[in-house]
Design an enzyme around this catalytic site. Structure first.
Site, PDB file in Angstrom:
ATOM      1  N   GLU A   1       0.559  -1.423   0.262  1.00 44.13           N
ATOM      2  CA  GLU A   1      -0.138   0.042  -0.029  1.00 44.13           C
ATOM      3  C   GLU A   1       0.900   1.511  -0.363  1.00 44.13           C
ATOM      4  O   GLU A   1       0.872   2.033   0.833  1.00 44.13           O
ATOM      5  CB  GLU A   1      -0.838  -0.223   1.942  1.00 44.13           C
ATOM      6  CG  GLU A   1      -1.385  -1.586   1.187  1.00 44.13           C
ATOM      7  CD  GLU A   1      -3.044  -1.234   2.525  1.00 44.13           C
ATOM      8  OE1 GLU A   1      -3.041  -0.381   3.137  1.00 44.13           O
ATOM      9  OE2 GLU A   1      -3.792  -2.061   2.548  1.00 44.13           O
TER      10      GLU A   1
ATOM     11  N   GLU B   1      -5.587  -8.512   0.599  1.00 50.14           N
ATOM     12  CA  GLU B   1      -6.230  -8.181   2.010  1.00 50.14           C
ATOM     13  C   GLU B   1      -8.027  -7.673   2.134  1.00 50.14           C
ATOM     14  O   GLU B   1      -7.949  -6.903   1.212  1.00 50.14           O
ATOM     15  CB  GLU B   1      -5.588  -7.102   2.701  1.00 50.14           C
ATOM     16  CG  GLU B   1      -4.230  -7.095   3.709  1.00 50.14           C
ATOM     17  CD  GLU B   1      -4.122  -5.383   3.957  1.00 50.14           C
ATOM     18  OE1 GLU B   1      -4.767  -4.910   3.806  1.00 50.14           O
ATOM     19  OE2 GLU B   1      -2.640  -5.725   4.172  1.00 50.14           O
TER      20      GLU B   1
HETATM   21  O1  IFM Z   1      -4.020  -2.936   9.496  1.00 52.56           O
HETATM   22  C1  IFM Z   1      -3.884  -2.882   7.572  1.00 52.56           C
HETATM   23  C2  IFM Z   1      -3.039  -3.220   7.131  1.00 52.56           C
HETATM   24  O2  IFM Z   1      -1.268  -3.334   7.892  1.00 52.56           O
HETATM   25  C3  IFM Z   1      -2.920  -2.414   6.045  1.00 52.56           C
HETATM   26  N1  IFM Z   1      -3.889  -2.604   5.267  1.00 52.56           N
HETATM   27  C4  IFM Z   1      -5.126  -2.155   5.636  1.00 52.56           C
HETATM   28  C5  IFM Z   1      -5.514  -3.065   7.452  1.00 52.56           C
HETATM   29  C6  IFM Z   1      -6.478  -2.370   8.403  1.00 52.56           C
HETATM   30  O3  IFM Z   1      -6.322  -0.634   8.508  1.00 52.56           O
END
Ligand code: IFM
Length: 450
Positions: A166, A355
């Site tokens: 990210e 994710e």
């Molecule tokens: O916890 C985070 C993760 O580290 C990166 N993506 C989003 C998740 C939730 O906020």
């Protein structure tokens, strides 16, 4: 056959990250990271917590991996901590750190679980921050050296590599919004950091291709659809278009088209943003061919024109949709649109959802269960959309729930629980949540009924 069925080789996984789970902040020769520094500054973390102990994964990884196996999950996404490998960011390697990750990766392999290793999930060595961090162009070389060390030391045990997690969040939340480490508030600085993160990503992929290793490599982008709050208001329609550029197109155009969207850069420049210096060869470095493209996504946004929010002049409004405990709105149809938009515009060979998941205020009840129907419903609705996307011919090869265990949720601290497994931070006791049992059945049956 279940109503929503998935390919037999679909990669069902759960995700985590070093600073959020490992603990062992000062153990095993690890150096300080920007998150060690940032989380100890009073006022930075909503509940005053830090990641010093987190889920103590450092000492309990065998127990966690046995839970992954018990649930039947096929893959585990984790990250390497840069300062655990190079305490000063560069220079002498920390053998203890390397050995720790080798033990974890071997344990995964012994349990038949594939590993997806993220090279950078936000815990930059503080020593490199002291030299300018992501705003210093030299970081591309530091990152490449670090990635090469991981390939050499761990490459025989890793099944998938993810370069940078990210970039938008690490750049913008850390350098524009001040909510994440290192805590700056300057959009131009953030854009420069984003350019260097994308270059670091590309340099790491390029270096990987020289190693002869066969595992796949990709990146994970935080993405979401941006819709106008009022589709009849042309200013909201324009605000949503700008947010698509800011959130998604800046990063994907760079990676897949080898250029930043000119209209976005021109617009930012006209509003006083200092643009990053893009030198000859930078875009070629960034746009390396990837084996898979990772999407991290949680919600969609409905945006309106906002004259106070320089330089994007757009902000999100809440709708009536159901929300998770962090106020993030469930928007499964937006998830489908996002997968389709990515496929239609960039044609990645393969997409992996690296994710997706929901935060909750979960607790262990008097009968020892964690009942989390909200998370189960979230997963179900989002998986229905993955199924729909596969049916529409989009190559979605895997899905990782964020997160495996409850963990340190950055500026929200330990109170926002995303895990499939509950962690009692006082005792470090793990309890499998009801949603995890449901997911385990989904994996076993390669699908589920409505
Ligand atoms: O916890 C985070 C993760 O580290 C990166 N993506 C989003 C998740 C939730 O906020």
């Amino acid at each position: 056959m279940p109503a929503y069925s998935f390919p037999k080789d679909f990669l069902w996984g759960a995700a985590s990250a070093s600073y959020q789970t490992e603990g062992g902040a000062g153990d095993g020769g690890k150096g300080e990271s920007i998150w060690d520094r940032f989380s100890h500054i009073p006022g930075n973390i909503a509940d005053g917590a830090n990641g010093d102990a987190a889920c103590d994964f450092c000492h309990r990884f065998e127990e966690d991996i046995s839970l992954l196996r018990r649930l039947g999950l096929k893959a585990y996404r984790m990250s390497a901590s840069w300062p655990r490998i190079f305490p000063q960011g560069a220079g002498e390697i920390n053998r203890e750190g390397v050995e720790f990750y080798r033990r974890v990766l071997k344990c995964l392999r012994d349990n038949g679980i594939k590993s997806a290793v993220t090279i950078y999930h936000w815990d930059l060595p503080q020593a490199l921050q002291n030299r300018g961090g992501w705003a210093n162009r030299e970081i591309v070389g530091w990152f490449k050296n670090y990635a090469e060390a991981l390939y050499a030391e761990l490459g025989d045990l890793v099944d998938m590599w993810i370069t940078v997690n990210e970039p938008i969040i690490a750049a913008m939340n850390g350098h524009w919004l001040g909510e994440h480490a290192p805590g700056y508030r300057d959009y131009s600085h953030a854009l420069l950091a984003a350019h260097h993160m994308l270059m670091a990503h590309g340099a790491a992929v390029k270096a990987y291709r020289q190693t002869g290793l066969k595992a796949e490599i990709g990146c994970s982008m935080n993405m979401q659809m941006e819709y106008p709050a009022n589709p009849d208001d042309s200013r909201d329609v324009e605000a949503a278009r700008i947010m698509m550029l800011h959130q998604n197109r800046f990063y994907l155009d760079a990676v897949y088209k080898g250029r930043y969207p000119a209209e976005f850069l021109d617009r930012l420049k006209a509003r006083g943003v200092t643009l990053p210096a893009v030198l000859d060869g930078d875009m070629e470095t960034i746009s390396q061919k990837l084996d898979f493209f990772g999407i991290n996504t949680y919600f969609s946004e409905y945006v309106r024109y906002d004259e106070t929010r320089w330089p994007v002049f757009a902000s999100a409004v809440k709708t009536e949709r159901p929300k998770t405990s962090l106020g993030w709105e469930l928007c499964p149809d937006g998830f489908f649109d996002l997968m389709k938009w990515t496929h239609d515009n960039y044609r990645p060979d393969k997409i992996v959802i690296t994710e997706n998941g929901a935060a909750g205020n979960d607790w262990v009840n008097s009968s020892g269960r964690v009942e989390d129907p909200g998370r189960r419903e979230y997963l179900k609705q989002y998986l229905i959309e993955v199924n729909r996307a596969i049916g529409a011919g989009i190559n979605i090869a895997g899905y990782f729930v964020w997160s495996f265990c409850d963990n340190f949720e950055w500026a929200q601290g330990l109170s926002a629980r995303f895990g499939l497994v509950h962690v009692d931070y006082k005792t470090q006791r793990r309890t499998i949540k009801d949603s995890a049992y449901w997911l385990s059945d989904v994996v076993k049956n390669s699908g589920f009924d409505a």
